[in-house]
Design a protein around this motif. Structure first.
Motif, PDB file in Angstrom:
ATOM      1  N   UNK A 131       1.033  -1.212   0.061  1.00 56.18           N
ATOM      2  CA  UNK A 131       0.140  -0.054   0.149  1.00 56.18           C
ATOM      3  C   UNK A 131       0.877   1.214  -0.092  1.00 56.18           C
ATOM      4  N   UNK A 132       1.924   1.263   0.819  1.00 56.58           N
ATOM      5  CA  UNK A 132       2.684   2.477   1.020  1.00 56.58           C
ATOM      6  C   UNK A 132       3.606   2.550  -0.269  1.00 56.58           C
ATOM      7  N   UNK A 133       3.810   1.459  -0.942  1.00 57.47           N
ATOM      8  CA  UNK A 133       4.593   1.525  -2.107  1.00 57.47           C
ATOM      9  C   UNK A 133       3.585   1.722  -3.311  1.00 57.47           C
ATOM     10  N   UNK A 134       2.509   1.972  -3.320  1.00 57.45           N
ATOM     11  CA  UNK A 134       1.433   2.102  -4.398  1.00 57.45           C
ATOM     12  C   UNK A 134       1.486   0.979  -5.371  1.00 57.45           C
ATOM     13  N   UNK A 135       1.433  -0.294  -4.984  1.00 55.80           N
ATOM     14  CA  UNK A 135       1.376  -1.236  -5.787  1.00 55.80           C
ATOM     15  C   UNK A 135       0.186  -1.164  -6.841  1.00 55.80           C
ATOM     16  N   UNK A 136      -0.833  -0.760  -6.120  1.00 51.65           N
ATOM     17  CA  UNK A 136      -2.002  -0.757  -7.068  1.00 51.65           C
ATOM     18  C   UNK A 136      -1.928   0.147  -8.286  1.00 51.65           C
ATOM     19  N   UNK A 137      -1.179   1.126  -8.027  1.00 59.64           N
ATOM     20  CA  UNK A 137      -0.823   2.503  -9.035  1.00 59.64           C
ATOM     21  C   UNK A 137       0.046   1.540 -10.197  1.00 59.64           C
ATOM     22  N   UNK A 138       1.044   0.938  -9.610  1.00 59.91           N
ATOM     23  CA  UNK A 138       2.048   0.237 -10.568  1.00 59.91           C
ATOM     24  C   UNK A 138       1.146  -0.873 -11.449  1.00 59.91           C
ATOM     25  N   UNK A 139       0.026  -1.672 -10.840  1.00 59.43           N
ATOM     26  CA  UNK A 139      -0.757  -2.687 -11.405  1.00 59.43           C
ATOM     27  C   UNK A 139      -1.565  -1.768 -12.617  1.00 59.43           C
ATOM     28  N   UNK A 140      -1.995  -0.831 -12.327  1.00 57.86           N
ATOM     29  CA  UNK A 140      -3.095  -0.181 -13.049  1.00 57.86           C
ATOM     30  C   UNK A 140      -2.188   0.389 -14.297  1.00 57.86           C
ATOM     31  N   UNK A 141      -0.776   0.922 -14.069  1.00 59.23           N
ATOM     32  CA  UNK A 141      -0.075   1.581 -15.198  1.00 59.23           C
ATOM     33  C   UNK A 141       0.348   0.619 -16.230  1.00 59.23           C
ATOM     34  N   UNK A 142       0.780  -0.736 -15.451  1.00 63.69           N
ATOM     35  CA  UNK A 142       1.033  -1.867 -16.298  1.00 63.69           C
ATOM     36  C   UNK A 142      -0.033  -2.194 -17.422  1.00 63.69           C
ATOM     37  N   UNK A 143      -1.269  -2.430 -16.714  1.00 61.67           N
ATOM     38  CA  UNK A 143      -2.581  -2.852 -17.561  1.00 61.67           C
ATOM     39  C   UNK A 143      -2.716  -1.795 -18.538  1.00 61.67           C
ATOM     40  N   UNK A 144      -2.456  -0.512 -18.339  1.00 61.30           N
ATOM     41  CA  UNK A 144      -2.674   0.366 -19.427  1.00 61.30           C
ATOM     42  C   UNK A 144      -1.550   0.303 -20.417  1.00 61.30           C
ATOM     43  N   UNK A 145      -0.256   0.405 -20.104  1.00 63.81           N
ATOM     44  CA  UNK A 145       0.791   0.312 -21.085  1.00 63.81           C
ATOM     45  C   UNK A 145       0.891  -0.652 -21.932  1.00 63.81           C
ATOM     46  N   UNK A 146       0.432  -1.948 -21.265  1.00 67.38           N
ATOM     47  CA  UNK A 146       1.053  -3.033 -21.969  1.00 67.38           C
ATOM     48  C   UNK A 146      -0.483  -3.789 -22.622  1.00 67.38           C
ATOM     49  N   UNK A 147      -1.613  -3.424 -21.990  1.00 66.38           N
ATOM     50  CA  UNK A 147      -2.933  -3.626 -22.834  1.00 66.38           C
ATOM     51  C   UNK A 147      -3.663  -2.802 -22.884  1.00 66.38           C
ATOM     52  N   UNK A 148      -3.558  -1.422 -22.798  1.00 64.24           N
ATOM     53  CA  UNK A 148      -4.494  -0.348 -23.339  1.00 64.24           C
ATOM     54  C   UNK A 148      -5.673  -0.273 -22.346  1.00 64.24           C
ATOM     55  N   UNK A 149      -5.572  -0.958 -21.171  1.00 64.11           N
ATOM     56  CA  UNK A 149      -6.461  -0.661 -20.004  1.00 64.11           C
ATOM     57  C   UNK A 149      -6.822   0.815 -19.627  1.00 64.11           C
ATOM     58  N   UNK A 150      -8.117   0.896 -19.458  1.00 63.15           N
ATOM     59  CA  UNK A 150      -8.400   2.519 -18.968  1.00 63.15           C
ATOM     60  C   UNK A 150      -9.215   2.064 -17.659  1.00 63.15           C
ATOM     61  N   UNK A 151      -8.762   3.080 -16.745  1.00 57.85           N
ATOM     62  CA  UNK A 151      -9.636   3.191 -15.350  1.00 57.85           C
ATOM     63  C   UNK A 151     -11.025   2.768 -15.195  1.00 57.85           C
ATOM     64  N   UNK A 152     -11.659   3.670 -16.190  1.00 60.91           N
ATOM     65  CA  UNK A 152     -13.259   3.632 -16.366  1.00 60.91           C
ATOM     66  C   UNK A 152     -13.764   2.245 -16.605  1.00 60.91           C
ATOM     67  N   UNK A 153     -12.951   1.309 -17.069  1.00 61.66           N
ATOM     68  CA  UNK A 153     -13.430   0.223 -17.626  1.00 61.66           C
ATOM     69  C   UNK A 153     -13.349  -0.837 -16.520  1.00 61.66           C
TER      70      UNK A 153
END
Length: 240
Positions: A131-153
């Motif tokens: 949590x303090x390392x913002x692992x969820x931010x890291x996960x969403x960033x990878x999902x966006x950069x590697x697969x084109x995911x958007x937070x709204x989806x």
């Protein structure tokens, strides 16, 4: 589904996600029930059988369960082939179908993320370090950069964890996350809620249960020597 074994929080034609309980397994004594962790002192044969029970409940074989070697970090990896061995990490993302990503916990927050539109799922181990390392931010960033995911989806599901009323961290310095401390207790859930809001995730659901207080789940802080339950997420195999 066997509800005494699985708590399915989301299921559609494409995705299934949920959490196990401690019921329905073969482990005994401190690990009694469905302990899925092989690193906590339980008999390996019992852990293997418990994983088979989980796989059968999901309609897959145990070789299609993918567990991480969790290290209390903010490291996230991508699983591109079932045969690949993941390096130590605390988050994993895949677009593979028929492969169940599993995150082991016993007080930390098991976070499941699903993008049905693009067929991408993730499982994240969000303890204090994550949590303090913002692992969820890291996960969403990878999902966006590697697969084109958007937070709204995205659909996000945070399983039962230890709530602030029972999570004593004393004088531990959490840096910018000290704002989530009150009287020496850390509110991981509040930190995660704010993180997902900042990321633009509008659909995040949180299990209200505290692992320390419910006997349905393993809790390290309550029991010391104990098992681990898991969060699971899978892209289903689509019919031909």
């Amino acid at each position: 589904m066997k509800r005494e074994i699985l708590d399915v929080v989301f299921e559609s034609e494409r995705v299934i996600a949920g959490f196990t309980t401690r019921f329905g397994g073969v482990s005994e004594d401190a690990y009694e029930g469905l302990n899925l962790a092989g690193h906590v002192g339980d008999l390996p044969a019992n852990v293997a059988k418990n994983r088979e029970i989980l796989a059968a409940a999901l309609g897959i074989t145990s070789r299609n369960l993918k567990f991480m070697r969790q290290i209390h970090s903010n490291r996230v990896e991508i699983l591109r082939d079932l045969k690949d061995e993941l390096p130590p990490c605390d988050g994993v993302i895949t677009a593979l179908r028929g492969v169940t990503l599993c995150v082991l916990v016993a007080d930390c927050s098991p976070v499941l993320i699903a993008d049905e539109r693009r067929g991408v799922v993730a499982a994240v181990h969000a303890g204090r370090a994550g949590v303090t390392g913002k692992i969820c931010t890291n996960a969403l960033s990878l999902m966006k950069s590697e697969f084109g995911c958007e937070a709204s989806d995205l659909r996000v599901f945070v399983g039962a964890n230890i709530k602030a009323r029972n999570y004593e961290v004393g004088g531990l310095d959490l840096g910018e996350f000290n704002r989530y401390k009150k009287e020496g207790k850390f509110d991981m859930e509040a930190a995660l809620r704010d993180e997902f809001t900042a990321l633009g995730v509008g659909r995040a659901e949180f299990d209200p249960r505290c692992t320390f207080e419910t006997g349905e789940l393993f809790s390290y802080r309550r029991e010391g020597v104990t098992g681990r339950f898991c969060g699971f997420a899978m892209n289903k195999i689509l019919p031909k």
